[in-house]
Motif scaffolding. Structure first.
Motif, PDB file in Angstrom:
ATOM      1  N   GLN A  87       0.895  -1.597  -0.277  1.00 37.30           N
ATOM      2  CA  GLN A  87       0.337   0.093  -0.259  1.00 37.30           C
ATOM      3  C   GLN A  87       1.051   1.713  -0.088  1.00 37.30           C
ATOM      4  OE1 GLN A  87      -2.303  -0.625   3.305  1.00 37.30           O
ATOM      5  NE2 GLN A  87      -4.176  -1.998   1.807  1.00 37.30           N
ATOM      6  N   ASN A  88       1.975   1.254   1.072  1.00 39.03           N
ATOM      7  CA  ASN A  88       2.793   1.997   1.200  1.00 39.03           C
ATOM      8  C   ASN A  88       3.091   2.430  -0.234  1.00 39.03           C
ATOM      9  OD1 ASN A  88       4.641   4.173   1.960  1.00 39.03           O
ATOM     10  ND2 ASN A  88       5.661   2.889   2.278  1.00 39.03           N
ATOM     11  N   GLN A 131       2.111   1.903  -2.921  1.00 42.18           N
ATOM     12  CA  GLN A 131       1.595   1.805  -4.540  1.00 42.18           C
ATOM     13  C   GLN A 131       1.208   3.784  -4.449  1.00 42.18           C
ATOM     14  OE1 GLN A 131      -2.392  -0.472  -4.294  1.00 42.18           O
ATOM     15  NE2 GLN A 131      -1.029  -2.585  -4.789  1.00 42.18           N
ATOM     16  N   ARG A 132       0.936   3.899  -2.936  1.00 38.51           N
ATOM     17  CA  ARG A 132       0.902   5.495  -2.459  1.00 38.51           C
ATOM     18  C   ARG A 132       1.351   6.363  -2.912  1.00 38.51           C
ATOM     19  NH1 ARG A 132       1.984   7.771   1.281  1.00 38.51           N
ATOM     20  NH2 ARG A 132       3.401   6.735   3.054  1.00 38.51           N
ATOM     21  N   SER A 161       2.006  17.543  -3.951  1.00 35.93           N
ATOM     22  CA  SER A 161       2.645  15.990  -3.726  1.00 35.93           C
ATOM     23  C   SER A 161       3.988  15.673  -3.745  1.00 35.93           C
ATOM     24  CB  SER A 161       2.086  15.430  -5.035  1.00 35.93           C
ATOM     25  OG  SER A 161       1.107  15.105  -5.698  1.00 35.93           O
TER      26      SER A 161
END
Lengths: 194, 212
Positions: free
Chosen positions: A13-14, A16-17, A32
Protein backbone atom coordinates in the motif's frame (compact mmCIF):
# COMPACT_ATOMS: atom_id res chain seq x y z
CA UNK A 1 7.96 -9.55 -0.69
CA UNK A 2 9.16 -11.14 2.52
CA UNK A 3 7.75 -10.93 6.04
CA UNK A 4 4.30 -11.57 7.44
CA UNK A 5 1.30 -11.18 5.23
CA UNK A 6 0.06 -8.01 6.98
CA UNK A 7 3.47 -6.34 6.59
CA UNK A 8 3.65 -7.18 2.90
CA UNK A 9 0.24 -5.62 2.37
CA UNK A 10 1.30 -2.49 4.26
CA UNK A 11 4.44 -2.28 2.19
CA UNK A 12 2.47 -2.74 -0.96
CA UNK A 13 0.00 0.00 0.00
CA UNK A 14 2.88 2.31 0.84
CA UNK A 15 4.45 1.51 -2.50
CA UNK A 16 1.24 2.25 -4.37
CA UNK A 17 0.72 5.52 -2.52
CA UNK A 18 4.27 6.71 -3.17
CA UNK A 19 4.06 5.62 -6.79
CA UNK A 20 0.87 7.64 -7.20
CA UNK A 21 2.51 10.67 -5.59
CA UNK A 22 5.48 10.33 -7.93
CA UNK A 23 3.20 10.23 -10.95
CA UNK A 24 1.71 13.54 -9.81
CA UNK A 25 5.21 14.91 -9.23
CA UNK A 26 6.10 14.10 -12.82
CA UNK A 27 3.10 16.19 -13.83
CA UNK A 28 4.44 19.08 -11.72
CA UNK A 29 2.23 18.88 -8.62
CA UNK A 30 3.93 20.85 -5.81
CA UNK A 31 1.88 19.47 -2.92
CA UNK A 32 2.55 15.89 -3.93
CA UNK A 33 6.23 16.67 -4.23
CA UNK A 34 6.34 18.21 -0.80
CA UNK A 35 4.64 15.15 0.72
CA UNK A 36 6.79 12.72 -1.26
CA UNK A 37 10.06 14.43 -0.40
CA UNK A 38 9.34 14.31 3.32
CA UNK A 39 8.73 10.57 3.17
CA UNK A 40 11.58 9.82 0.82
CA UNK A 41 13.96 11.90 2.91
CA UNK A 42 13.35 9.66 5.92
CA UNK A 43 13.96 6.53 3.82
CA UNK A 44 17.11 7.92 2.27
CA UNK A 45 18.46 9.06 5.63
CA UNK A 46 17.92 5.60 7.04
CA UNK A 47 19.53 3.99 4.00
CA UNK A 48 22.56 6.28 4.22
CA UNK A 49 22.88 5.70 7.94
CA UNK A 50 22.90 1.94 7.43
CA UNK A 51 25.39 2.22 4.61
CA UNK A 52 27.66 4.42 6.71
CA UNK A 53 27.43 1.97 9.54
CA UNK A 54 28.59 -0.82 7.25
CA UNK A 55 31.50 1.26 5.93
CA UNK A 56 32.18 3.18 9.14
CA UNK A 57 35.95 3.02 8.74
CA UNK A 58 35.90 4.84 5.45
CA UNK A 59 33.65 7.81 5.91
CA UNK A 60 33.22 10.76 8.16
CA UNK A 61 29.81 11.15 9.81
CA UNK A 62 29.68 14.84 8.98
CA UNK A 63 29.17 13.94 5.33
CA UNK A 64 25.96 12.02 5.98
CA UNK A 65 23.75 15.04 5.45
CA UNK A 66 25.61 16.04 2.29
CA UNK A 67 25.05 12.59 0.86
CA UNK A 68 21.34 12.62 1.72
CA UNK A 69 20.98 15.94 -0.09
CA UNK A 70 23.00 14.61 -3.00
CA UNK A 71 20.63 11.64 -3.31
CA UNK A 72 17.54 13.83 -3.07
CA UNK A 73 18.99 16.07 -5.77
CA UNK A 74 19.65 13.00 -7.96
CA UNK A 75 16.07 11.85 -7.46
CA UNK A 76 14.95 15.33 -8.47
CA UNK A 77 17.07 15.64 -11.60
CA UNK A 78 16.44 12.08 -12.77
CA UNK A 79 12.73 11.99 -11.95
CA UNK A 80 11.93 11.49 -15.65
CA UNK A 81 13.61 8.06 -15.48
CA UNK A 82 10.92 6.74 -13.15
CA UNK A 83 8.47 4.63 -15.12
CA UNK A 84 4.97 4.88 -13.57
CA UNK A 85 4.27 1.30 -14.60
CA UNK A 86 7.11 0.10 -12.35
CA UNK A 87 7.64 0.03 -8.59
CA UNK A 88 8.72 3.30 -7.00
CA UNK A 89 10.82 2.09 -4.05
CA UNK A 90 13.29 0.01 -6.09
CA UNK A 91 13.87 3.13 -8.19
CA UNK A 92 14.63 5.22 -5.08
CA UNK A 93 16.92 2.59 -3.59
CA UNK A 94 18.77 1.94 -6.85
CA UNK A 95 19.59 5.65 -7.11
CA UNK A 96 20.51 5.81 -3.42
CA UNK A 97 22.78 2.79 -3.77
CA UNK A 98 24.51 4.30 -6.81
CA UNK A 99 25.10 7.58 -5.00
CA UNK A 100 26.37 5.89 -1.83
CA UNK A 101 28.85 3.78 -3.81
CA UNK A 102 29.97 6.84 -5.73
CA UNK A 103 30.40 8.76 -2.49
CA UNK A 104 32.37 5.96 -0.86
CA UNK A 105 34.69 5.77 -3.85
CA UNK A 106 35.27 9.51 -3.80
CA UNK A 107 35.74 9.64 -0.05
CA UNK A 108 38.24 6.79 -0.23
CA UNK A 109 40.31 8.92 -2.57
CA UNK A 110 39.79 11.92 -0.33
CA UNK A 111 40.87 9.93 2.71
CA UNK A 112 44.10 9.06 0.94
CA UNK A 113 44.77 12.78 0.68
CA UNK A 114 43.92 13.32 4.32
CA UNK A 115 46.44 10.70 5.33
CA UNK A 116 49.09 12.40 3.27
CA UNK A 117 48.30 15.82 4.73
CA UNK A 118 47.77 15.06 8.31
CA UNK A 119 50.02 12.14 8.98
CA UNK A 120 52.94 12.35 6.62
CA UNK A 121 53.39 16.09 6.59
CA UNK A 122 53.02 16.59 10.31
CA UNK A 123 55.51 13.86 11.06
CA UNK A 124 58.06 15.22 8.63
CA UNK A 125 57.58 18.76 9.89
CA UNK A 126 58.42 17.56 13.36
CA UNK A 127 61.48 15.85 11.99
CA UNK A 128 62.67 19.02 10.32
CA UNK A 129 62.14 21.05 13.47
CA UNK A 130 64.29 18.60 15.42
CA UNK A 131 67.22 18.83 13.03
CA UNK A 132 70.37 19.94 14.89
CA UNK A 133 71.27 23.59 14.38
CA UNK A 134 74.64 22.63 12.93
CA UNK A 135 73.01 21.51 9.71
CA UNK A 136 72.97 24.19 7.07
CA UNK A 137 69.31 24.36 6.04
CA UNK A 138 70.00 26.44 2.97
CA UNK A 139 72.59 23.93 1.77
CA UNK A 140 70.17 21.08 2.36
CA UNK A 141 67.46 22.83 0.39
CA UNK A 142 69.87 23.37 -2.48
CA UNK A 143 70.09 19.62 -2.93
CA UNK A 144 66.40 19.53 -3.88
CA UNK A 145 65.10 19.96 -7.41
CA UNK A 146 64.02 23.52 -8.24
CA UNK A 147 60.26 22.87 -8.04
CA UNK A 148 60.45 21.00 -4.74
CA UNK A 149 62.75 23.59 -3.17
CA UNK A 150 60.59 26.52 -4.23
CA UNK A 151 57.36 24.99 -2.95
CA UNK A 152 58.90 23.79 0.30
CA UNK A 153 60.29 27.27 0.97
CA UNK A 154 56.91 28.86 0.31
CA UNK A 155 54.95 26.53 2.58
CA UNK A 156 57.42 25.66 5.32
CA UNK A 157 59.58 28.78 5.54
CA UNK A 158 57.38 31.63 4.31
CA UNK A 159 54.33 30.05 5.95
CA UNK A 160 51.99 30.15 2.97
CA UNK A 161 49.00 27.83 3.00
CA UNK A 162 48.68 25.06 0.40
CA UNK A 163 45.99 27.04 -1.39
CA UNK A 164 48.14 30.20 -1.49
CA UNK A 165 51.15 28.28 -2.76
CA UNK A 166 48.98 26.66 -5.43
CA UNK A 167 47.70 30.05 -6.50
CA UNK A 168 51.16 31.56 -6.64
CA UNK A 169 52.78 28.73 -8.58
CA UNK A 170 49.85 27.79 -10.76
CA UNK A 171 50.01 24.12 -9.70
CA UNK A 172 47.03 22.27 -8.29
CA UNK A 173 46.71 21.89 -4.51
CA UNK A 174 47.24 18.14 -4.67
CA UNK A 175 50.36 18.71 -6.76
CA UNK A 176 51.68 21.05 -4.07
CA UNK A 177 50.97 18.50 -1.35
CA UNK A 178 52.67 15.70 -3.25
CA UNK A 179 55.67 17.88 -4.06
CA UNK A 180 56.10 18.80 -0.39
CA UNK A 181 55.78 15.18 0.58
CA UNK A 182 58.46 14.18 -1.91
CA UNK A 183 60.73 17.05 -0.91
CA UNK A 184 60.57 16.06 2.73
CA UNK A 185 61.22 12.44 1.89
CA UNK A 186 64.30 13.48 -0.06
CA UNK A 187 65.53 15.71 2.76
CA UNK A 188 64.94 12.91 5.21
CA UNK A 189 67.03 10.43 3.23
CA UNK A 190 69.77 13.03 2.70
CA UNK A 191 69.88 13.64 6.44
CA UNK A 192 70.12 9.95 7.14
CA UNK A 193 73.04 9.65 4.75
CA UNK A 194 74.86 12.47 6.51
CA UNK B 1 22.67 23.88 3.73
CA UNK B 2 19.80 23.10 6.09
CA UNK B 3 17.54 20.31 4.92
CA UNK B 4 14.32 22.34 5.05
CA UNK B 5 15.81 25.05 2.88
CA UNK B 6 17.17 22.45 0.51
CA UNK B 7 13.78 20.72 0.17
CA UNK B 8 12.12 24.08 -0.46
CA UNK B 9 14.57 24.74 -3.27
CA UNK B 10 13.80 21.37 -4.85
CA UNK B 11 10.06 21.98 -4.61
CA UNK B 12 10.38 25.46 -6.12
CA UNK B 13 12.40 24.00 -8.97
CA UNK B 14 9.72 21.43 -9.85
CA UNK B 15 8.59 21.38 -13.46
CA UNK B 16 6.47 18.79 -15.25
CA UNK B 17 8.67 16.23 -16.97
CA UNK B 18 8.11 13.93 -19.89
CA UNK B 19 8.78 10.39 -18.74
CA UNK B 20 11.27 8.30 -20.61
CA UNK B 21 10.11 6.14 -23.46
CA UNK B 22 10.01 2.42 -22.61
CA UNK B 23 13.55 0.99 -22.70
CA UNK B 24 12.76 -1.42 -25.51
CA UNK B 25 11.70 1.54 -27.66
CA UNK B 26 14.91 3.44 -26.88
CA UNK B 27 17.02 0.38 -27.65
CA UNK B 28 15.29 -0.37 -30.94
CA UNK B 29 15.39 3.30 -31.95
CA UNK B 30 19.16 3.30 -31.43
CA UNK B 31 19.52 -0.03 -33.22
CA UNK B 32 17.73 1.20 -36.36
CA UNK B 33 19.76 4.44 -36.42
CA UNK B 34 23.00 2.51 -35.83
CA UNK B 35 22.26 0.05 -38.64
CA UNK B 36 21.52 2.95 -41.00
CA UNK B 37 24.73 4.79 -40.03
CA UNK B 38 26.91 1.72 -40.35
CA UNK B 39 25.29 0.58 -43.60
CA UNK B 40 25.86 4.02 -45.10
CA UNK B 41 29.49 4.15 -43.95
CA UNK B 42 30.10 0.61 -45.14
CA UNK B 43 28.55 1.33 -48.53
CA UNK B 44 30.70 4.40 -49.15
CA UNK B 45 33.92 3.26 -47.48
CA UNK B 46 34.27 -0.41 -48.36
CA UNK B 47 33.75 -2.36 -51.55
CA UNK B 48 31.37 -5.31 -51.38
CA UNK B 49 32.93 -8.77 -51.53
CA UNK B 50 32.82 -10.44 -54.94
CA UNK B 51 31.01 -13.55 -53.73
CA UNK B 52 28.31 -11.71 -51.78
CA UNK B 53 25.40 -13.06 -53.85
CA UNK B 54 26.54 -16.62 -53.24
CA UNK B 55 27.20 -15.93 -49.55
CA UNK B 56 23.72 -14.53 -49.03
CA UNK B 57 22.30 -17.86 -50.09
CA UNK B 58 24.34 -19.71 -47.43
CA UNK B 59 22.45 -20.50 -44.25
CA UNK B 60 25.55 -20.29 -42.01
CA UNK B 61 26.32 -16.77 -43.29
CA UNK B 62 22.79 -15.59 -42.57
CA UNK B 63 22.86 -17.31 -39.18
CA UNK B 64 26.08 -15.49 -38.35
CA UNK B 65 24.36 -12.20 -39.17
CA UNK B 66 21.33 -13.04 -37.09
CA UNK B 67 23.52 -13.99 -34.13
CA UNK B 68 25.52 -10.76 -34.29
CA UNK B 69 22.46 -8.57 -34.67
CA UNK B 70 20.76 -10.39 -31.82
CA UNK B 71 23.75 -9.71 -29.57
CA UNK B 72 23.61 -6.07 -30.60
CA UNK B 73 19.90 -5.77 -29.79
CA UNK B 74 20.38 -7.53 -26.45
CA UNK B 75 23.31 -5.29 -25.51
CA UNK B 76 21.36 -2.18 -26.54
CA UNK B 77 18.43 -3.35 -24.44
CA UNK B 78 20.74 -3.96 -21.49
CA UNK B 79 22.05 -0.38 -21.77
CA UNK B 80 18.52 0.99 -21.85
CA UNK B 81 17.48 -1.17 -18.92
CA UNK B 82 20.49 -0.12 -16.82
CA UNK B 83 19.58 3.51 -17.53
CA UNK B 84 16.30 3.06 -15.63
CA UNK B 85 17.27 2.51 -11.99
CA UNK B 86 15.55 -0.30 -10.15
CA UNK B 87 14.02 -1.84 -13.27
CA UNK B 88 13.90 -5.65 -13.06
CA UNK B 89 15.65 -7.73 -15.70
CA UNK B 90 18.88 -5.73 -15.85
CA UNK B 91 21.20 -8.55 -14.81
CA UNK B 92 19.47 -11.02 -17.10
CA UNK B 93 20.05 -8.81 -20.13
CA UNK B 94 23.65 -8.06 -19.21
CA UNK B 95 24.44 -11.74 -18.71
CA UNK B 96 22.54 -12.76 -21.85
CA UNK B 97 24.49 -10.29 -24.02
CA UNK B 98 27.91 -11.42 -22.83
CA UNK B 99 26.92 -15.09 -22.69
CA UNK B 100 25.63 -15.07 -26.26
CA UNK B 101 28.83 -13.37 -27.36
CA UNK B 102 30.82 -16.09 -25.60
CA UNK B 103 28.78 -18.86 -27.20
CA UNK B 104 29.10 -17.28 -30.64
CA UNK B 105 32.89 -16.92 -30.28
CA UNK B 106 33.17 -20.51 -29.03
CA UNK B 107 31.41 -21.77 -32.14
CA UNK B 108 34.05 -20.12 -34.32
CA UNK B 109 36.84 -21.41 -32.10
CA UNK B 110 35.45 -24.94 -32.31
CA UNK B 111 35.09 -24.70 -36.10
CA UNK B 112 38.65 -23.39 -36.39
CA UNK B 113 40.05 -26.19 -34.25
CA UNK B 114 38.09 -28.73 -36.25
CA UNK B 115 39.67 -27.41 -39.44
CA UNK B 116 43.12 -27.48 -37.82
CA UNK B 117 43.60 -23.73 -38.30
CA UNK B 118 46.08 -21.65 -36.27
CA UNK B 119 45.76 -18.35 -34.53
CA UNK B 120 48.02 -15.70 -35.96
CA UNK B 121 48.76 -12.06 -36.59
CA UNK B 122 48.06 -10.87 -40.10
CA UNK B 123 47.96 -7.44 -41.66
CA UNK B 124 44.53 -8.09 -43.19
CA UNK B 125 43.25 -8.98 -39.75
CA UNK B 126 44.45 -5.72 -38.23
CA UNK B 127 42.73 -3.88 -41.09
CA UNK B 128 39.47 -5.70 -40.37
CA UNK B 129 39.73 -4.82 -36.70
CA UNK B 130 40.40 -1.16 -37.50
CA UNK B 131 37.45 -1.13 -39.93
CA UNK B 132 35.06 -2.49 -37.29
CA UNK B 133 36.23 0.08 -34.77
CA UNK B 134 35.91 2.90 -37.32
CA UNK B 135 32.41 1.79 -38.29
CA UNK B 136 31.33 1.50 -34.67
CA UNK B 137 32.54 4.82 -33.32
CA UNK B 138 29.72 6.99 -34.68
CA UNK B 139 26.81 4.80 -33.48
CA UNK B 140 28.56 4.35 -30.15
CA UNK B 141 28.91 8.12 -29.77
CA UNK B 142 25.22 8.49 -30.60
CA UNK B 143 24.32 5.89 -27.97
CA UNK B 144 26.45 7.64 -25.36
CA UNK B 145 24.70 10.89 -26.18
CA UNK B 146 21.31 9.20 -25.98
CA UNK B 147 22.19 7.54 -22.65
CA UNK B 148 23.34 10.79 -21.00
CA UNK B 149 19.71 11.63 -20.21
CA UNK B 150 19.20 8.25 -18.57
CA UNK B 151 20.50 7.38 -15.13
CA UNK B 152 22.87 4.47 -15.57
CA UNK B 153 23.59 2.85 -12.25
CA UNK B 154 26.62 1.06 -13.75
CA UNK B 155 28.22 3.68 -16.03
CA UNK B 156 31.30 1.59 -16.89
CA UNK B 157 29.25 -1.47 -17.72
CA UNK B 158 26.85 0.60 -19.80
CA UNK B 159 29.83 1.90 -21.75
CA UNK B 160 31.11 -1.64 -22.36
CA UNK B 161 27.70 -2.74 -23.57
CA UNK B 162 27.51 0.25 -25.89
CA UNK B 163 30.87 -0.88 -27.31
CA UNK B 164 29.54 -4.42 -27.73
CA UNK B 165 26.27 -3.29 -29.32
CA UNK B 166 28.03 -1.02 -31.82
CA UNK B 167 30.88 -3.43 -32.50
CA UNK B 168 28.61 -6.33 -33.38
CA UNK B 169 26.77 -4.21 -35.96
CA UNK B 170 30.18 -3.15 -37.30
CA UNK B 171 31.21 -6.81 -37.53
CA UNK B 172 27.97 -7.63 -39.36
CA UNK B 173 28.65 -4.88 -41.88
CA UNK B 174 32.24 -5.96 -42.39
CA UNK B 175 31.06 -9.44 -43.32
CA UNK B 176 29.70 -7.80 -46.49
CA UNK B 177 33.17 -6.63 -47.50
CA UNK B 178 35.74 -9.03 -46.06
CA UNK B 179 35.96 -12.27 -48.07
CA UNK B 180 38.17 -14.09 -45.58
CA UNK B 181 35.87 -16.68 -44.02
CA UNK B 182 38.48 -18.63 -42.08
CA UNK B 183 37.00 -19.28 -38.60
CA UNK B 184 40.06 -18.04 -36.73
CA UNK B 185 40.23 -14.87 -38.83
CA UNK B 186 36.60 -14.17 -37.98
CA UNK B 187 37.14 -15.11 -34.35
CA UNK B 188 40.24 -13.00 -33.83
CA UNK B 189 39.78 -9.99 -36.07
CA UNK B 190 36.02 -9.70 -36.47
CA UNK B 191 35.00 -10.64 -32.95
CA UNK B 192 37.41 -10.98 -30.05
CA UNK B 193 39.97 -8.21 -30.60
CA UNK B 194 37.75 -5.42 -31.93
CA UNK B 195 34.90 -6.15 -29.54
CA UNK B 196 37.23 -6.46 -26.57
CA UNK B 197 38.86 -3.17 -27.49
CA UNK B 198 35.49 -1.48 -27.98
CA UNK B 199 34.26 -2.83 -24.64
CA UNK B 200 37.35 -1.52 -22.85
CA UNK B 201 37.11 1.84 -24.60
CA UNK B 202 33.40 1.94 -23.82
CA UNK B 203 34.04 1.08 -20.17
CA UNK B 204 36.50 3.95 -19.77
CA UNK B 205 34.29 6.38 -21.68
CA UNK B 206 31.20 5.25 -19.75
CA UNK B 207 32.82 5.95 -16.40
CA UNK B 208 33.48 9.51 -17.53
CA UNK B 209 30.52 10.33 -19.74
CA UNK B 210 27.69 8.46 -18.05
CA UNK B 211 28.54 9.35 -14.45
CA UNK B 212 25.92 11.59 -12.88
Amino acid sequence: MSGPKGESLAESQNEQRLSLLMRKVQEGDFDSYSALLLEVQVMVESYVKNSFYRFRNQVVDGHQQDLVQDILLALHTKRHTYDPSQYFLPWVYAISRYKVIDFLRTSKRRNAHVELDEEELVDHSALIENVPATIDTAAMLKTLPEKQRKILEMVKLEGLSIAEAAKRTGFSQSDIKITIHRAIKTLQSNLKRQ
Amino acid sequence: MKNEKFLDQLINDLQPVKTFAPPIQTALYWFVIAVLIIATLDFFMMPLRADLAQKLSEFSFILQWIFLLLISVLAAMAVSWIGRPGRPGQKLLINASFLLMGVFSSIFAARGLQMGAHLGCEFGGVRCMAAIIMLSILPAAFFFWQSRRAASVYPGLSGSLIGLASGTIGATALALSCDDDKPFHLLEWHLVFPLLLLCVMGFLAGRKVLRW
